[in-house]
Scaffold this motif. Structure first.
Motif, PDB file in Angstrom:
ATOM      1  N   ARG A 266       0.852  -1.187   0.000  1.00  0.00           N
ATOM      2  CA  ARG A 266       0.000   0.000   0.000  1.00  0.00           C
ATOM      3  C   ARG A 266       0.889   1.239   0.000  1.00  0.00           C
ATOM      4  NH1 ARG A 266      -5.444  -0.611   1.026  1.00  0.00           N
ATOM      5  NH2 ARG A 266      -6.072  -2.790   1.365  1.00  0.00           N
ATOM      6  N   ALA A 267       0.480   2.216  -0.773  1.00  0.00           N
ATOM      7  CA  ALA A 267       1.290   3.419  -0.925  1.00  0.00           C
ATOM      8  C   ALA A 267       1.465   4.124   0.416  1.00  0.00           C
ATOM      9  CB  ALA A 267       0.636   4.360  -1.931  1.00  0.00           C
ATOM     10  N   PRO A 268       2.700   4.306   0.884  1.00  0.00           N
ATOM     11  CA  PRO A 268       2.918   4.980   2.162  1.00  0.00           C
ATOM     12  C   PRO A 268       2.815   6.499   2.048  1.00  0.00           C
ATOM     13  CG  PRO A 268       5.019   4.352   1.195  1.00  0.00           C
ATOM     14  CD  PRO A 268       3.956   3.820   0.284  1.00  0.00           C
ATOM     15  N   ARG A 269       2.651   6.999   0.819  1.00  0.00           N
ATOM     16  CA  ARG A 269       2.579   8.427   0.503  1.00  0.00           C
ATOM     17  C   ARG A 269       2.008   8.510  -0.907  1.00  0.00           C
ATOM     18  NH1 ARG A 269       8.815   9.693  -1.425  1.00  0.00           N
ATOM     19  NH2 ARG A 269       9.172   7.631  -2.353  1.00  0.00           N
ATOM     20  N   PRO A 270       1.674   9.663  -1.407  1.00  0.00           N
ATOM     21  CA  PRO A 270       1.319   9.756  -2.819  1.00  0.00           C
ATOM     22  C   PRO A 270       2.464   9.171  -3.663  1.00  0.00           C
ATOM     23  CG  PRO A 270       0.778  11.788  -1.698  1.00  0.00           C
ATOM     24  CD  PRO A 270       1.564  10.965  -0.718  1.00  0.00           C
ATOM     25  N   SER A 271       2.144   8.201  -4.502  1.00  0.00           N
ATOM     26  CA  SER A 271       3.187   7.404  -5.147  1.00  0.00           C
ATOM     27  C   SER A 271       2.939   7.241  -6.634  1.00  0.00           C
ATOM     28  CB  SER A 271       3.254   6.008  -4.503  1.00  0.00           C
ATOM     29  OG  SER A 271       3.553   6.099  -3.133  1.00  0.00           O
ATOM     30  N   ARG A 272       4.020   7.010  -7.352  1.00  0.00           N
ATOM     31  CA  ARG A 272       3.944   6.665  -8.771  1.00  0.00           C
ATOM     32  C   ARG A 272       4.446   5.234  -8.932  1.00  0.00           C
ATOM     33  NH1 ARG A 272       5.120   9.906 -14.319  1.00  0.00           N
ATOM     34  NH2 ARG A 272       2.954  10.429 -13.878  1.00  0.00           N
ATOM     35  N   ILE A 273       3.628   4.407  -9.585  1.00  0.00           N
ATOM     36  CA  ILE A 273       3.928   2.990  -9.771  1.00  0.00           C
ATOM     37  C   ILE A 273       4.129   2.720 -11.263  1.00  0.00           C
ATOM     38  CG2 ILE A 273       2.994   0.637  -9.588  1.00  0.00           C
ATOM     39  CD1 ILE A 273       3.869   1.845  -6.934  1.00  0.00           C
ATOM     40  N   VAL A 314       6.730  -1.657  -9.795  1.00  0.00           N
ATOM     41  CA  VAL A 314       7.818  -1.076  -9.012  1.00  0.00           C
ATOM     42  C   VAL A 314       7.480   0.366  -8.656  1.00  0.00           C
ATOM     43  CG1 VAL A 314       9.547  -2.582 -10.075  1.00  0.00           C
ATOM     44  CG2 VAL A 314       9.134  -0.333 -11.042  1.00  0.00           C
ATOM     45  N   ASP A 315       8.043   0.802  -7.561  1.00  0.00           N
ATOM     46  CA  ASP A 315       7.818   2.158  -7.061  1.00  0.00           C
ATOM     47  C   ASP A 315       8.829   3.100  -7.723  1.00  0.00           C
ATOM     48  OD1 ASP A 315       7.394   4.472  -5.658  1.00  0.00           O
ATOM     49  OD2 ASP A 315       7.764   3.604  -3.671  1.00  0.00           O
ATOM     50  N   VAL A 316       8.337   4.038  -8.525  1.00  0.00           N
ATOM     51  CA  VAL A 316       9.229   4.996  -9.194  1.00  0.00           C
ATOM     52  C   VAL A 316       8.952   6.434  -8.729  1.00  0.00           C
ATOM     53  CG1 VAL A 316       9.647   3.550 -11.223  1.00  0.00           C
ATOM     54  CG2 VAL A 316       7.685   5.124 -11.220  1.00  0.00           C
ATOM     55  N   THR A 317       8.398   6.555  -7.538  1.00  0.00           N
ATOM     56  CA  THR A 317       8.053   7.881  -7.014  1.00  0.00           C
ATOM     57  C   THR A 317       9.260   8.811  -7.006  1.00  0.00           C
ATOM     58  OG1 THR A 317       6.433   6.779  -5.582  1.00  0.00           O
ATOM     59  CG2 THR A 317       6.955   9.069  -5.072  1.00  0.00           C
TER      60      THR A 317
END
Length: 382
Positions: A266-273, A314-317
């Motif tokens: 779950r996104a721990p912050r506003p995130s880009r996936i 993958v998380d690319v935030t």
């Protein structure tokens, strides 16, 4: 446009790693182990790359697990000696062993009896496998002298007789059990005045006292470090396979939004996936946990969510330059110069590099680099 997932195979890196093994071996000869389709890299292509080395630098022999693997190499034009590490699986195979000019291990009484009854028209070099403590295949040490004498009495087998064994703990920092196995084999070799083949990849890298007449590097040829604690030599290994893909979609998520099956991440912050074209249907390990490293556009990030059959996320935030088509490295060398070790990925999957490398499935094209004429190589396994 083709699906962007490929396995790039760097044959120059393969040659580099073999040269490293040969240099470490000193006066020992270095058998090149290319079983399991060269650990997933393509056995014929890898054997050709090594066999094309100059005289004195190429492997004096290759090693595979079984007759079928040896036959595939012969069909691919490989002329060097090939050792069957598990020998034959039925007596009828001996005719093919002889016809193909193979060498073979013998580890069981029934194999020995089959050899003694066969009496070939030309010599078959035989490697007597000893169970020095691994407790898989091999004759008990107290049986070996009799086995050796029976084979030595047959001229077609007497030439090329070797003793071999396999270390259970050569990769470990604690050398206690390794030294026990080594001492058993040294005693046997001294009594029989026999040449020895003992050293697998970790022993080749870390235990020169075990090198004997032959070493048999395997996974180290493909750039994986098998040691529990890396050494100066193992740090010089170069990755041969790069599992490379691209971003095929991007999603912006609010804090708390889930990703993938069961919403494990779950996104721990506003995130880009980023969605990447690679999944367990390609052989990427489904057990990869959140946080398993991935390179995107040359920068390290991590898997977020469960691996799917054809995709992973993958998380690319923190990688604002990530976009559709950006390079993704699952393991290996990025075009940007960064390297992600397959060993590191394996640790996050609670497995070993051998499993990841051999697990890359046939639908992933192999793309070879470093050959004078790469067009002669098969690009996909079938």
């Amino acid at each position: 446009m083709a699906r962007p997932l490929v396995a790039d195979i760097d044959l120059d890196a393969l040659r580099h790693n073999y040269a490293l093994a040969r240099g470490l071996a000193g006066d020992s000869q270095a058998l090149a182990v290319i079983k399991a389709d060269a650990y997933g890299h393509g056995a014929v292509a890898c054997a050709r790359a090594l066999e094309s080395l100059p005289e004195g630098e190429r492997p004096p022999a290759f090693a595979v697990a079984c007759l079928e693997e040896a036959e595939a190499l012969r069909l691919g034009g490989i002329e060097s000696p090939i050792v069957l590490l598990e020998g034959i699986f039925e007596a009828a195979e001996l005719a093919r062993v002889e016809a193909l000019g193979l060498w073979m291990a013998v580890h069981s009484e029934w194999q020995l009896q089959a050899l003694l009854e066969h009496r070939p028209a030309r010599p078959i070099p035989v490697w007597v496998k000893v169970d020095s403590g691994m407790h898989r295949l091999g004759f008990a040490p107290e049986q070996v002298e009799s086995v050796w004498q029976r084979l030595a009495a047959v001229p077609e087998y007497a030439t090329g007789l070797q003793l071999m064994s396999h270390f259970a703990t050569a990769d470990a920092v604690d050398a206690g059990y390794f030294e026990t196995q080594l001492e058993r084999m040294r005693d046997l070799a001294q009594r029989l005045k026999a040449p020895l083949c003992l050293a697998n990849s970790p022993a080749t890298l870390a235990w020169p006292q075990s090198h004997g007449s032959w070493v048999r590097p395997g996974v180290m040829l493909y750039g994986s470090d098998p040691l529990e604690r890396p050494s100066e030599a193992s740090r010089r290994l170069q990755p041969v396979m790069t599992l490379r893909s691209e971003i095929i979609a991007l999603r912006d998520l609010a804090e708390g939004e889930p990703v993938g099956y069961a919403g494990r991440w779950r996104a721990p912050r506003p995130s880009r996936i980023a969605v990447v074209a690679c999944g367990y249907g390609d052989g990427y390990d489904r057990h990869a946990v959140d946080g398993t490293p991935v390179l995107v556009a040359g920068r390290c990030t991590a898997i977020a969510g469960k691996v799917s059959m054809d995709m992973l996320t993958v998380d690319v935030t923190d990688i604002p330059e990530a976009r559709i088509g950006s390079e993704v490295i699952l393991w290996g060398r990025s075009r940007h110069g960064a390297v992600l070790s397959v060993d590191e990925v394996a640790r996050h999957c609670d497995t070993i590099s051998y499993t990841l490398l051999t697990g890359v499935l046939p639908r992933v094209p192999r793309r070879y680099h470093g050959m004078a004429d790469p067009g002669t190589l098969v690009m996909n396994r079938t």
